[in-house]
Write an enzyme that holds these catalytic residues in place. Structure first.
Site, PDB file in Angstrom:
ATOM      1  N   GLY A   1      30.120  18.047   5.024  1.00  0.00           N
ATOM      2  CA  GLY A   1      30.107  16.667   4.563  1.00  0.00           C
ATOM      3  C   GLY A   1      30.865  15.699   5.449  1.00  0.00           C
ATOM      4  O   GLY A   1      30.790  14.499   5.255  1.00  0.00           O
TER       5      GLY A   1
ATOM      6  N   CYS B   1       1.162  14.596 -12.234  1.00  0.00           N
ATOM      7  CA  CYS B   1       0.456  14.215 -11.012  1.00  0.00           C
ATOM      8  C   CYS B   1      -1.027  14.062 -11.315  1.00  0.00           C
ATOM      9  O   CYS B   1      -1.629  14.915 -11.972  1.00  0.00           O
ATOM     10  CB  CYS B   1       0.678  15.282  -9.929  1.00  0.00           C
ATOM     11  SG  CYS B   1      -0.393  15.066  -8.487  1.00  0.00           S
TER      12      CYS B   1
ATOM     13  N   CYS C   1      -3.010  17.074  -9.174  1.00  0.00           N
ATOM     14  CA  CYS C   1      -2.789  18.502  -9.423  1.00  0.00           C
ATOM     15  C   CYS C   1      -2.170  18.771 -10.783  1.00  0.00           C
ATOM     16  O   CYS C   1      -1.982  19.929 -11.168  1.00  0.00           O
ATOM     17  CB  CYS C   1      -1.947  19.120  -8.317  1.00  0.00           C
ATOM     18  SG  CYS C   1      -0.194  18.710  -8.436  1.00  0.00           S
TER      19      CYS C   1
ATOM     20  N   CYS D   1       1.777  13.524  -6.465  1.00  0.00           N
ATOM     21  CA  CYS D   1       2.925  14.181  -5.849  1.00  0.00           C
ATOM     22  C   CYS D   1       3.227  13.517  -4.516  1.00  0.00           C
ATOM     23  O   CYS D   1       2.322  13.281  -3.715  1.00  0.00           O
ATOM     24  CB  CYS D   1       2.621  15.648  -5.568  1.00  0.00           C
ATOM     25  SG  CYS D   1       2.418  16.640  -7.035  1.00  0.00           S
TER      26      CYS D   1
ATOM     27  N   CYS E   1       1.232  19.548  -3.431  1.00  0.00           N
ATOM     28  CA  CYS E   1       0.062  19.136  -4.213  1.00  0.00           C
ATOM     29  C   CYS E   1      -1.179  19.903  -3.756  1.00  0.00           C
ATOM     30  O   CYS E   1      -1.936  20.429  -4.572  1.00  0.00           O
ATOM     31  CB  CYS E   1      -0.144  17.631  -4.043  1.00  0.00           C
ATOM     32  SG  CYS E   1      -1.123  16.869  -5.326  1.00  0.00           S
TER      33      CYS E   1
END
Lengths: 288, 258
Positions: free
Chosen positions: A29, A238, A241, A263, A269
């Site tokens: 980080g 979605c 899909c 998606c 997808c």
């Protein structure tokens, strides 16, 4: 490709970047400065990510590049072709086949593995930059782990809007020590960073900073006890899909209010549709 | 006075080039006591405050601080994180200009809550309650909690700064001309507020002021500075009613009804 070194960057530059990457992995980080090079694309198009990718790419790697989750947008296509030509590495759009994934603004839906590396393109590595204009001061705040100011921002959000209103680039604490910007991924993707098996590398070309999250590291999104972090997503399946657990893009389809939620991860997808899943708008598309 | 001091400066020296700002200054502050440092502009009052609070290192001399566990700390030898923690919890600093301390782009509630959050408070409801409580204590209407400080008057800003500073219940507060730049009626109200808060919470205060009347009203003890030296020190009434040093006599006689 003739006249270019493998993966475009010269070996000295790669060594310099690798040294920074090692330091970044050692201090999860923490932002490590590096000598960012001119790349054959403008700042803001992924110069940081592309330099990190160039430094870690080997001849046997398989590269996947996504932009907002999609493999077929300009940025993704250009960078994938760039490395296809300058390094001759194999490229793919399938998340499971890739060993290195360079991404802008998304983490793939499919869980990443320990033998994969994900490289983020970062426009602004400093999570405090909107709150504290002085870089000297923000560095001191990082050094002293003095992050009250970030919580003041969250407090302001709740008092003004009733909830934390950050929908992307949601600040996280890495390994309970450093406050970090996860790059502009949606807050929806933040939980995926926590204890991720894959190595996560972040490159900011214009700002000349590299940072990293080693595999299996704790990443916590900042919140309050009585206003816990929650991932925000459109409340729809979605359209193509039928997935209910993936991050959705809203696509305006006509000028009469028609819209389609799909998606944002195109590979996810496509894979689902190939497996026979069909959403409410999927049949329509097939019929047209 | 044999009780242990809260803060002690010994042999403090600091010069800016050829200009001596502090010359062999010794200061003591006991818990719950209010010490006023008075003197004309350029006499080294604010420099002394900055040295005592660890914001500026002296050329020589030490500043001792006694923490709640009775351990002595050399303020200028402390590691930076420890000093920062001290400034965020046990200590407070009230500036003459509240804009130096407040975040003008953050609401009043956020300003009051910042020190709590820096200390690790992570419960929004509790932080908000503390902010409301402190706004009430400094006589700011609760409905202003979500307003930005830039919509506040000068006196309100100063009171907001005091609330922001006292929210963590510090033991020691440094005040640099807290009433400077305010009109007389607002000043009187603010002085009243500071006096009642400080005596109720038993906070020790080092107060820098050029206004003898402010020192008379608030301080238990007074130290008079001239050209970087403390020329006279003692109980406020004693010093102001019977000044010994010629400079103090001049200072007192130059003020009407001090």
């Amino acid at each position: 490709m003739k006249g270019y070194n493998f993966a475009y960057l010269d070996e000295q530059t790669k060594r310099m970047i690798r040294r920074c990457l090692l330091k970044a992995v050692a201090i999860p980080g923490h932002q490590v400065p590096f000598g960012s090079r001119e790349m054959p694309l403008p700042y803001g198009w992924g110069t940081g990510g592309i330099q990190v990718t160039a430094s870690i790419l080997g001849r046997n790697d398989v590269l996947k590049v996504i932009d907002q989750g999609a493999d077929d947008t300009t940025n993704a296509v250009s960078i994938r072709r760039f490395f296809g030509r300058t390094a001759g590495v194999q490229t793919t759009t399938a998340t499971a086949e890739a060993t290195v994934i360079q991404t802008r603004h998304r983490i793939p839906e499919k869980t990443l593995r320990e033998d994969q590396i994900i490289v983020y393109q970062v426009p602004q590595p400093e999570p405090l930059f909107r709150l504290e204009p002085s870089r000297q001061e923000t560095r001191r705040m990082h050094a002293l782990s003095d992050y009250g100011l970030m919580h003041v921002k969250l407090y302001e959000d709740i008092s003004r809007f009733g909830q934390i209103s950050i929908s992307y680039d949601y600040p996280v604490m890495v390994n309970e020590r450093y406050l970090m910007s996860p790059s502009p991924i949606p807050a929806f993707d933040n939980p995926k960073m926590d204890m991720m098996p894959a190595l996560q590398l972040f490159g900011a070309g214009r700002e000349k900073r590299i940072y990293a999250i080693p595999p299996w590291t704790r990443v916590k999104s900042l919140d309050f006890d009585d206003h816990p972090f929650r991932a925000i997503n459109a409340p729809h399946p979605c359209g193509l899909c039928g997935a209910t657990d993936s991050y959705l893009d809203e696509v305006v389809t006509d000028d009469r209010g028609g819209r389609l939620f799909v998606c944002s991860d195109t590979d996810h997808c496509a894979e689902r549709r190939a497996a026979g899943h069909v959403g409410n708008d999927g049949f329509k598309e097939a019929a047209e | 006075m044999s009780a242990p001091t809260l803060l002690s400066g010994r042999g403090l020296k600091l010069s800016f080039g050829a200009v001596p700002a502090l010359v062999d200054v010794d200061v003591d502050l006991w818990p719950g006591e209010m010490l006023a440092i008075v003197g004309e502009s350029g006499s080294g009052k604010t420099t002394l405050l900055n040295v005592l609070s660890g914001r500026k290192a002296p050329d020589s001399g030490v500043v001792w601080y006694r923490d709640p566990n009775d351990h002595l700390h050399d303020v200028h030898a402390m590691p930076a994180p420890a000093l920062r923690t001290l400034h965020r919890s046990d200590w407070g600093f009230v500036h003459q200009d509240p804009r130096e301390n407040l975040r003008m782009g953050v609401s009043a509630g956020g300003n009051v809550g910042e020190r709590l959050m820096a200390q690790g408070a992570r419960h929004y409801g509790n932080i908000r309650d503390a902010a409301l409580d402190w706004l009430a204590q400094v006589e700011i209407d609760a409905s202003r909690i979500d307003d930005l400080p830039r919509t506040f008057s000068g006196g309100m800003l100063q009171r907001l700064q005091i609330a922001r500073t006292l929210v963590t219940h510090p033991r020691l507060v440094f005040m640099d001309e807290p009433t400077g730049g305010l009109d007389v009626s607002v000043q009187a109200r603010l002085l009243d507020l500071i006096r009642s808060l400080v005596s109720r919470l038993r906070i020790a205060v080092v107060l820098v002021t050029h206004d003898i009347a402010v020192a008379r009203l608030l301080a238990h003890r007074i130290a008079v500075m001239q050209r970087g030296r403390i020329v006279e020190t003692g109980l406020t009434d004693q010093v102001l009613d019977d000044p010994h040093h010629p400079y103090t006599q001049l200072l007192v006689s130059s003020v009407l009804n001090a």
